[in-house]
Design a protein around this motif. Structure first.
Motif, mmCIF file in Angstrom:
data_model
loop_
_atom_site.group_PDB
_atom_site.id
_atom_site.type_symbol
_atom_site.label_atom_id
_atom_site.label_comp_id
_atom_site.label_asym_id
_atom_site.label_seq_id
_atom_site.Cartn_x
_atom_site.Cartn_y
_atom_site.Cartn_z
ATOM 1 N N HIS A 76 0.798 -1.228 0.000
ATOM 2 C CA HIS A 76 0.000 0.000 0.000
ATOM 3 C C HIS A 76 0.827 1.273 0.000
ATOM 4 C CE1 HIS A 76 -3.504 -2.519 0.801
ATOM 5 N NE2 HIS A 76 -2.806 -3.105 1.763
ATOM 6 N N GLY A 77 2.144 1.179 0.017
ATOM 7 C CA GLY A 77 2.957 2.376 0.009
ATOM 8 C C GLY A 77 3.285 2.863 1.402
ATOM 9 N N ARG A 79 3.167 6.074 2.768
ATOM 10 C CA ARG A 79 2.609 7.295 3.340
ATOM 11 C C ARG A 79 1.779 7.025 4.599
ATOM 12 N NH1 ARG A 79 -0.899 11.385 -0.246
ATOM 13 N NH2 ARG A 79 1.163 12.105 -0.875
ATOM 14 N N CYS A 126 11.813 2.620 3.968
ATOM 15 C CA CYS A 126 11.238 3.547 2.986
ATOM 16 C C CYS A 126 12.320 4.341 2.272
ATOM 17 C CB CYS A 126 10.258 4.490 3.675
ATOM 18 S SG CYS A 126 8.847 3.663 4.415
ATOM 19 N N GLN A 133 14.002 3.934 -6.368
ATOM 20 C CA GLN A 133 13.100 4.520 -7.353
ATOM 21 C C GLN A 133 13.734 5.704 -8.061
ATOM 22 O OE1 GLN A 133 9.785 7.130 -6.229
ATOM 23 N NE2 GLN A 133 8.451 5.523 -6.989
ATOM 24 N N PRO A 195 3.792 8.631 -2.100
ATOM 25 C CA PRO A 195 3.491 7.359 -2.749
ATOM 26 C C PRO A 195 4.504 7.068 -3.844
ATOM 27 C CG PRO A 195 1.529 8.747 -2.607
ATOM 28 C CD PRO A 195 2.690 9.600 -2.222
ATOM 29 N N LEU A 196 4.883 5.805 -3.952
ATOM 30 C CA LEU A 196 5.802 5.399 -5.004
ATOM 31 C C LEU A 196 5.039 5.307 -6.318
ATOM 32 C CD1 LEU A 196 7.779 2.615 -3.134
ATOM 33 C CD2 LEU A 196 8.352 5.029 -3.370
ATOM 34 N N HIS A 197 5.517 6.027 -7.355
ATOM 35 C CA HIS A 197 4.818 5.994 -8.632
ATOM 36 C C HIS A 197 5.199 4.747 -9.400
ATOM 37 C CE1 HIS A 197 8.726 7.672 -9.900
ATOM 38 N NE2 HIS A 197 8.439 7.117 -11.066
#
Length: 283
Positions: A76-77, A79, A126, A133, A195-197
């Protein structure tokens, strides 16, 4: 000769500099909280047994919940997890200081310490995902960023105890615990909490350009092509496969109905082979 050019190249990026700065602030509790809790508990209860109980419960909370937090971040990321932990962790530390100050039973204080450890913000995990990324397309910069990240983690175990010693000397152990709580709360506003794109095609190609190719898809495609060629030959010359007698040399070119059907329709078994191989390529 030691070169810092790669580190300078990494730190030239504004988002990397900001993430590193906030990660230093948010990870100070790594080196501070355990020692500060032990000294605060010993000063409050006058017993190193109680201090060991609180510190052990805190570390147990870190170990128990960390795998589930990591799995949730993967799905879910970061954040939601980081924001929730940045609120829950300081709240638990403040509650723990209050419990020691007002003489709450040791079992209740140990339970609060357990919850505090479980709520520790997973900034290191994270941060590594954030660096992957942002720098995954450049292996040299990513390696330098990981080296810098390891250096920062190790420095927390040097800076943290030194900061606790300063608080004990000039204030109190409880002040060190509260300072660690404030650092964790301030560390919530960092770029790696975004959030990771999803990577586009170009980024995925850059990330995987050096990965070895096992050759299985190409081999499957070659098998499909070979089966198609074999089917085409069988359709063009059914006499060789027993579907009809070979045409004598010089015979008329007008085929009969059965031979015409055989030319238009390949064997069912060959069709099944081609379809099965094509399905493997798609998978």
């Amino acid at each position: 000769m030691l070169s810092f050019s790669r580190y300078r190249a990494v730190l030239r990026r504004p988002e990397i500099r900001g993430a590193i700065a906030f990660s230093i602030l948010g990870r100070l509790p790594i080196g501070m909280a355990g020692l500060a809790l032990m000294l605060a508990a010993q000063a409050s209860a006058g017993s190193f047994a109680s201090a060991g109980l609180f510190t052990g419960a805190y570390v147990a909370g870190l170990a128990i919940l960390a795998p589930w937090i990591g799995r949730y971040i993967d799905r879910h990321g970061p954040r939601g997890v980081l924001f929730g932990c940045a609120l829950a962790y300081p709240a638990m530390l403040v509650a723990l200081v209050a419990s020691m100050r007002f003489g709450i039973p040791a079992s209740a204080s140990a339970l609060i310490a357990l919850f505090a450890g479980a709520a520790f913000p997973p900034i290191t995990v994270c941060m590594r995902a954030f660096l992957k990324q942002r720098l995954g397309a450049n292996d040299a910069d990513l390696s330098a960023a990981y080296s810098l990240e390891s250096l920062l983690i190790e420095s927390m175990f040097i800076i943290g105890p030194a900061a606790v010693a300063l608080f004990v000397a000039f204030a109190s152990p409880e002040a060190a615990v509260l300072f660690a709580a404030a650092c964790a709360f301030a560390g919530r506003r960092h770029p790696y909490a975004q959030p990771l794109h999803r990577l586009d095609e170009g980024e995925r190609g850059a990330l995987h350009q050096d990965e070895p190719d096992d050759g299985e898809p190409d081999q499957a495609r070659d098998e499909v092509e070979a089966a198609r060629v074999a089917t085409a030959h069988a359709v063009r010359d059914p006499g060789e496969r027993g579907h009809g007698a070979p045409r004598p040399h010089g015979a008329l070119d007008e085929p009969d109905d059965d031979e015409h059907d055989q030319r238009q329709r390949p064997d069912q078994r060959e069709v099944q082979v081609v379809e099965g191989l094509a399905e493997q390529v798609r998978d």
